[in-house]
Design a protein around this motif. Structure first.
Motif, short mmCIF file in Angstrom:
data_model
loop_
_atom_site.label_atom_id
_atom_site.label_comp_id
_atom_site.label_asym_id
_atom_site.label_seq_id
_atom_site.Cartn_x
_atom_site.Cartn_y
_atom_site.Cartn_z
N ALA A 1 -9.56 0.71 -3.33
CA ALA A 1 -9.36 -0.66 -3.79
C ALA A 1 -10.58 -1.16 -4.55
O ALA A 1 -11.71 -0.80 -4.21
CB ALA A 1 -9.08 -1.57 -2.60
N ASN A 2 -10.34 -1.95 -5.56
CA ASN A 2 -11.41 -2.60 -6.30
C ASN A 2 -11.50 -4.05 -5.80
O ASN A 2 -10.63 -4.86 -6.11
CB ASN A 2 -11.05 -2.56 -7.79
CG ASN A 2 -11.99 -3.42 -8.62
OD1 ASN A 2 -12.93 -4.01 -8.10
ND2 ASN A 2 -11.71 -3.48 -9.91
N PRO A 3 -12.55 -4.38 -5.02
CA PRO A 3 -12.60 -5.70 -4.36
C PRO A 3 -12.63 -6.88 -5.33
O PRO A 3 -12.35 -8.00 -4.93
CB PRO A 3 -13.88 -5.62 -3.52
CG PRO A 3 -14.68 -4.52 -4.12
CD PRO A 3 -13.71 -3.55 -4.72
N VAL A 4 -12.99 -6.64 -6.58
CA VAL A 4 -13.02 -7.72 -7.56
C VAL A 4 -11.60 -8.18 -7.91
O VAL A 4 -11.36 -9.35 -8.19
CB VAL A 4 -13.76 -7.27 -8.85
CG1 VAL A 4 -13.73 -8.35 -9.91
CG2 VAL A 4 -15.20 -6.89 -8.53
N MET A 5 -10.66 -7.25 -7.87
CA MET A 5 -9.30 -7.56 -8.31
C MET A 5 -8.23 -7.35 -7.25
O MET A 5 -7.08 -7.74 -7.45
CB MET A 5 -8.94 -6.67 -9.51
CG MET A 5 -9.85 -6.88 -10.70
SD MET A 5 -9.49 -5.68 -11.99
CE MET A 5 -7.81 -6.08 -12.39
N GLU A 6 -8.58 -6.69 -6.15
CA GLU A 6 -7.54 -6.29 -5.20
C GLU A 6 -7.94 -6.57 -3.75
O GLU A 6 -9.12 -6.64 -3.42
CB GLU A 6 -7.28 -4.78 -5.35
CG GLU A 6 -6.70 -4.39 -6.71
CD GLU A 6 -6.76 -2.90 -6.98
OE1 GLU A 6 -5.87 -2.39 -7.67
OE2 GLU A 6 -7.71 -2.23 -6.50
N VAL A 7 -6.93 -6.74 -2.93
CA VAL A 7 -7.13 -6.77 -1.47
C VAL A 7 -6.43 -5.56 -0.88
O VAL A 7 -5.42 -5.10 -1.40
CB VAL A 7 -6.55 -8.03 -0.81
CG1 VAL A 7 -7.45 -9.20 -1.01
CG2 VAL A 7 -5.15 -8.33 -1.30
N TYR A 8 -6.95 -5.06 0.23
CA TYR A 8 -6.28 -3.94 0.87
C TYR A 8 -6.00 -4.25 2.33
O TYR A 8 -6.59 -5.15 2.92
CB TYR A 8 -7.10 -2.65 0.75
CG TYR A 8 -8.39 -2.65 1.52
CD1 TYR A 8 -9.56 -3.05 0.92
CD2 TYR A 8 -8.43 -2.28 2.86
CE1 TYR A 8 -10.74 -3.07 1.62
CE2 TYR A 8 -9.61 -2.29 3.58
CZ TYR A 8 -10.77 -2.69 2.95
OH TYR A 8 -11.93 -2.72 3.65
N ASP A 9 -5.10 -3.47 2.88
CA ASP A 9 -4.63 -3.70 4.24
C ASP A 9 -4.33 -2.31 4.82
O ASP A 9 -3.58 -1.53 4.22
CB ASP A 9 -3.34 -4.53 4.11
CG ASP A 9 -2.78 -4.90 5.46
OD1 ASP A 9 -3.57 -5.15 6.37
OD2 ASP A 9 -1.53 -4.91 5.60
N VAL A 10 -4.97 -1.99 5.95
CA VAL A 10 -4.81 -0.67 6.55
C VAL A 10 -3.94 -0.76 7.80
O VAL A 10 -4.19 -1.59 8.66
CB VAL A 10 -6.20 -0.08 6.93
CG1 VAL A 10 -6.05 1.25 7.64
CG2 VAL A 10 -7.07 0.07 5.70
N THR A 11 -2.90 0.06 7.87
CA THR A 11 -2.08 0.10 9.08
C THR A 11 -1.85 1.56 9.47
O THR A 11 -1.95 2.46 8.65
CB THR A 11 -0.70 -0.56 8.86
OG1 THR A 11 -0.10 -0.01 7.69
CG2 THR A 11 -0.80 -2.06 8.70
N ILE A 12 -1.53 1.76 10.74
CA ILE A 12 -1.29 3.11 11.23
C ILE A 12 0.05 3.13 11.95
O ILE A 12 0.46 2.14 12.54
CB ILE A 12 -2.46 3.56 12.14
CG1 ILE A 12 -2.42 5.06 12.36
CG2 ILE A 12 -2.46 2.81 13.45
CD1 ILE A 12 -3.75 5.61 12.88
N SER A 13 0.77 4.24 11.80
CA SER A 13 2.10 4.30 12.43
C SER A 13 2.11 5.36 13.53
O SER A 13 1.39 6.33 13.46
CB SER A 13 3.16 4.63 11.38
OG SER A 13 2.78 5.77 10.66
#
Lengths: 81, 81
Positions: A69-81
């Motif tokens: 992810a590029n923090p200037v333009m994007e948000v990220y979200d981590v999940t596990i299944s």
């Protein structure tokens, strides 16, 4: 053990999403007028070798921060299944 | 009512994913050797105006089939939150 960790990377809410706008236009041309907004990001499936879920999530967080992810333009979200 | 429907579009399991392979190489260069596989697809957030959840999902399914996913190379998955 191998864990499957999912990272969702989306454009920041306040930024224009030209890809989403283009798809939005396409959907309207197809007559799908009930869809009022489209935003497009990335979905990344990681196979992580780790001893615990927390360790797998931590590795994915590092990957997301450093590369995915590029923090200037994007948000990220981590999940596990 | 406006529902947020999420569509996940991923490359088919049996197909090569060059974008994933490239990111995999990048992660290894960064020393993240616990990550053994990467697959990259799209995550699409739709805002759908509908009278019920089922109606919103149905509209998203039509959008996925007609425009968002290419069934020759991709699988899609529709969820609602």
């Amino acid at each position: 053990m191998i864990y499957t960790v999912q990272v969702k990377v989306m454009p920041l809410k306040d930024l224009l999403d030209p890809q989403g706008k283009a798809v939005m236009g396409g959907l309207q041309n197809l007559g799908l007028n009930t869809i009022t907004d489209v935003r497009i990001g990335k979905h990344i499936d990681l196979q992580v070798e780790a001893n615990s879920k927390d360790e797998a999530i931590a590795a994915a967080e590092v990957a997301a921060k450093k590369l995915l992810a590029n923090p200037v333009m994007e948000v990220y979200d981590v999940t596990i299944s």
